[in-house]
Motif scaffolding. Structure first.
Motif, mmCIF file in Angstrom:
data_model
loop_
_atom_site.group_PDB
_atom_site.id
_atom_site.type_symbol
_atom_site.label_atom_id
_atom_site.label_comp_id
_atom_site.label_asym_id
_atom_site.label_seq_id
_atom_site.Cartn_x
_atom_site.Cartn_y
_atom_site.Cartn_z
ATOM 1 N N LYS A 1 -24.432 -40.477 -21.070
ATOM 2 C CA LYS A 1 -23.942 -39.429 -22.083
ATOM 3 C C LYS A 1 -24.017 -38.279 -21.687
ATOM 4 O O LYS A 1 -24.467 -37.338 -22.663
ATOM 5 N N ALA B 1 -24.111 -32.247 -14.022
ATOM 6 C CA ALA B 1 -23.179 -32.222 -14.425
ATOM 7 C C ALA B 1 -22.202 -30.873 -15.235
ATOM 8 O O ALA B 1 -23.468 -29.764 -14.750
ATOM 9 N N LYS C 1 -21.073 -39.340 -11.480
ATOM 10 C CA LYS C 1 -20.122 -41.198 -11.467
ATOM 11 C C LYS C 1 -21.833 -41.852 -11.929
ATOM 12 O O LYS C 1 -22.070 -42.146 -12.593
ATOM 13 N N GLY D 1 -22.147 -35.999 -20.905
ATOM 14 C CA GLY D 1 -20.949 -35.388 -20.739
ATOM 15 C C GLY D 1 -20.825 -34.741 -22.523
ATOM 16 O O GLY D 1 -20.480 -33.701 -22.852
ATOM 17 N N VAL E 1 -19.410 -35.357 -14.952
ATOM 18 C CA VAL E 1 -20.374 -35.993 -14.558
ATOM 19 C C VAL E 1 -20.600 -36.314 -13.544
ATOM 20 O O VAL E 1 -19.649 -37.241 -13.856
ATOM 21 N N GLU F 1 -24.262 -40.984 -13.185
ATOM 22 C CA GLU F 1 -24.843 -40.631 -14.134
ATOM 23 C C GLU F 1 -24.212 -40.789 -15.638
ATOM 24 O O GLU F 1 -24.454 -40.662 -16.403
ATOM 25 N N ARG F 2 -23.319 -41.456 -15.629
ATOM 26 C CA ARG F 2 -22.312 -41.084 -16.818
ATOM 27 C C ARG F 2 -22.847 -42.125 -18.152
ATOM 28 O O ARG F 2 -22.062 -41.927 -19.290
ATOM 29 N N GLN F 3 -22.933 -42.922 -17.563
ATOM 30 C CA GLN F 3 -23.742 -44.073 -18.638
ATOM 31 C C GLN F 3 -25.111 -43.349 -19.752
ATOM 32 O O GLN F 3 -24.944 -43.893 -20.451
#
Length: 147
Positions: A88, A59, A82, A90, A80, A84-86
């Motif tokens: 949160k 990130a 892709k 961000g 962030v 690792e986005r689940q």
């Protein structure tokens, strides 16, 4: 939780610079299929907020003092990885960036140029849309501010 590092451009190692440019390119150029000039001459003025998980940069944002990007303080290149986005992350990287603005510039007013599909994400962080949508590098954006 992310391990956050905050660095001026001159304090970035060659590897850190490579990693942040690679992450930005991976998302903004390849994933979003957008050809644009990412290396825009503004990184030298920015404070770089790097988010690590297991020693890997996943990130990132860059933060500007008033006048270096917009008239107000600003946060840009919010990214962030892709896969690792689940988790949160961000929110973690944005909250760290907002804190950098408070700590380094003693400011609360922040302006961003948000991709429109992320309007709800930024609203959850207290940003309010201002004005009409516009195209930036072929992608719909909207100005948002946080007071």
């Amino acid at each position: 939780m992310l391990h956050i590092q905050v660095k001026q451009f001159s304090k970035l190692s060659t590897q850190e610079l490579y990693d942040l440019l690679q992450l930005r390119s991976e998302v903004f150029v390849v994933e979003q299929d957008c050809v644009y000039q990412d290396i825009d001459g503004k990184d030298q003025k920015a404070i770089h907020v790097l988010g690590y998980k297991n020693k890997k940069l996943i990130a990132y944002t860059r933060v500007f003092k008033p006048g270096d990007y917009f008239k107000e303080t600003s946060i840009g290149r919010v990214v962030v990885a892709k896969n690792e986005r689940q988790f949160k992350y961000g929110y973690d990287i944005m909250n760290a960036s907002i804190e950098v603005i408070r700590k380094h510039f003693n400011k609360s007013l922040i302006k961003i140029s948000a991709q429109c599909y992320l309007k709800n994400f930024y609203s959850n962080l207290g940003f309010i849309p201002k004005g009409k949508e516009y195209l930036e590098d072929g992608i719909p954006h909207i100005a948002m501010v946080k007071y």
